[in-house]
Design a protein around this motif. Structure first.
Motif, PDB file in Angstrom:
ATOM      1  N   ASN A  95       0.826  -1.198   0.000  1.00 54.71           N
ATOM      2  CA  ASN A  95       0.000   0.000   0.000  1.00 54.71           C
ATOM      3  C   ASN A  95       0.868   1.259   0.000  1.00 54.71           C
ATOM      4  O   ASN A  95       0.590   2.218  -0.721  1.00 54.71           O
ATOM      5  CB  ASN A  95      -0.933  -0.004   1.203  1.00 54.71           C
ATOM      6  N   TRP A  96       1.934   1.264   0.787  1.00 48.37           N
ATOM      7  CA  TRP A  96       2.830   2.418   0.876  1.00 48.37           C
ATOM      8  C   TRP A  96       3.514   2.665  -0.472  1.00 48.37           C
ATOM      9  O   TRP A  96       3.620   3.803  -0.914  1.00 48.37           O
ATOM     10  CB  TRP A  96       3.848   2.173   1.979  1.00 48.37           C
ATOM     11  N   ARG A  97       3.965   1.592  -1.134  1.00 44.91           N
ATOM     12  CA  ARG A  97       4.582   1.746  -2.451  1.00 44.91           C
ATOM     13  C   ARG A  97       3.600   2.344  -3.445  1.00 44.91           C
ATOM     14  O   ARG A  97       3.967   3.176  -4.283  1.00 44.91           O
ATOM     15  CB  ARG A  97       5.091   0.403  -2.959  1.00 44.91           C
ATOM     16  N   SER A  98       2.347   1.936  -3.371  1.00 45.20           N
ATOM     17  CA  SER A  98       1.323   2.468  -4.265  1.00 45.20           C
ATOM     18  C   SER A  98       1.103   3.960  -4.016  1.00 45.20           C
ATOM     19  O   SER A  98       1.011   4.748  -4.964  1.00 45.20           O
ATOM     20  CB  SER A  98       0.013   1.703  -4.058  1.00 45.20           C
ATOM     21  N   GLU A  99       1.050   4.366  -2.760  1.00 48.89           N
ATOM     22  CA  GLU A  99       0.871   5.778  -2.434  1.00 48.89           C
ATOM     23  C   GLU A  99       2.062   6.608  -2.887  1.00 48.89           C
ATOM     24  O   GLU A  99       1.898   7.715  -3.399  1.00 48.89           O
ATOM     25  CB  GLU A  99       0.646   5.957  -0.933  1.00 48.89           C
ATOM     26  N   VAL A 100       3.268   6.087  -2.712  1.00 50.75           N
ATOM     27  CA  VAL A 100       4.465   6.806  -3.144  1.00 50.75           C
ATOM     28  C   VAL A 100       4.479   6.958  -4.662  1.00 50.75           C
ATOM     29  O   VAL A 100       4.823   8.024  -5.193  1.00 50.75           O
ATOM     30  CB  VAL A 100       5.746   6.091  -2.638  1.00 50.75           C
ATOM     31  N   ALA A 101       4.087   5.927  -5.386  1.00 43.26           N
ATOM     32  CA  ALA A 101       4.036   6.007  -6.852  1.00 43.26           C
ATOM     33  C   ALA A 101       3.030   7.067  -7.289  1.00 43.26           C
ATOM     34  O   ALA A 101       3.307   7.849  -8.211  1.00 43.26           O
ATOM     35  CB  ALA A 101       3.688   4.651  -7.438  1.00 43.26           C
ATOM     36  N   ASP A 102       1.868   7.129  -6.630  1.00 43.63           N
ATOM     37  CA  ASP A 102       0.875   8.156  -6.965  1.00 43.63           C
ATOM     38  C   ASP A 102       1.418   9.551  -6.683  1.00 43.63           C
ATOM     39  O   ASP A 102       1.221  10.480  -7.482  1.00 43.63           O
ATOM     40  CB  ASP A 102      -0.411   7.939  -6.168  1.00 43.63           C
ATOM     41  N   LEU A 103       2.111   9.722  -5.568  1.00 40.72           N
ATOM     42  CA  LEU A 103       2.691  11.016  -5.227  1.00 40.72           C
ATOM     43  C   LEU A 103       3.745  11.418  -6.252  1.00 40.72           C
ATOM     44  O   LEU A 103       3.786  12.568  -6.686  1.00 40.72           O
ATOM     45  CB  LEU A 103       3.295  10.977  -3.829  1.00 40.72           C
TER      46      LEU A 103
END
Length: 80
Positions: free
Chosen positions: A40-48
């Motif tokens: 989930n954290w990797r997904s949020e970082v990619a979106d950012l």
């Protein structure tokens, strides 16, 4: 009518076996939770990163446009 009462654990070996199974289950659950949080954290970082990339591109396009406007405004002020 006869009720079946659970039998007590006989001996320390059986007790530690049960405790080991519980500990192993908890460790598996915690590991799975950590894996999901990392994903989930990797997904949020990619979106950012995508959002930042879009904003930088938009700003890089805006600077030459504003510089051109500045020259035009300066010319118009000289005329006035």
């Amino acid at each position: 009518m006869s009720l079946l009462v659970p039998k007590p654990i006989h001996g320390w070996r059986a007790f530690w076996g049960e405790v080991g199974i519980i500990v192993l289950g908890v460790l598996i659950a915690l590991g799975a939770q950590q894996a999901v949080e990392a994903w989930n954290w990797r997904s949020e970082v990619a979106d950012l990163r995508d959002s930042i990339r879009i904003e930088i591109n938009r700003n890089l396009w805006t600077y030459p446009y504003r510089a051109e406007q500045k020259r035009c405004v300066a010319r118009r002020l000289d005329e006035l």
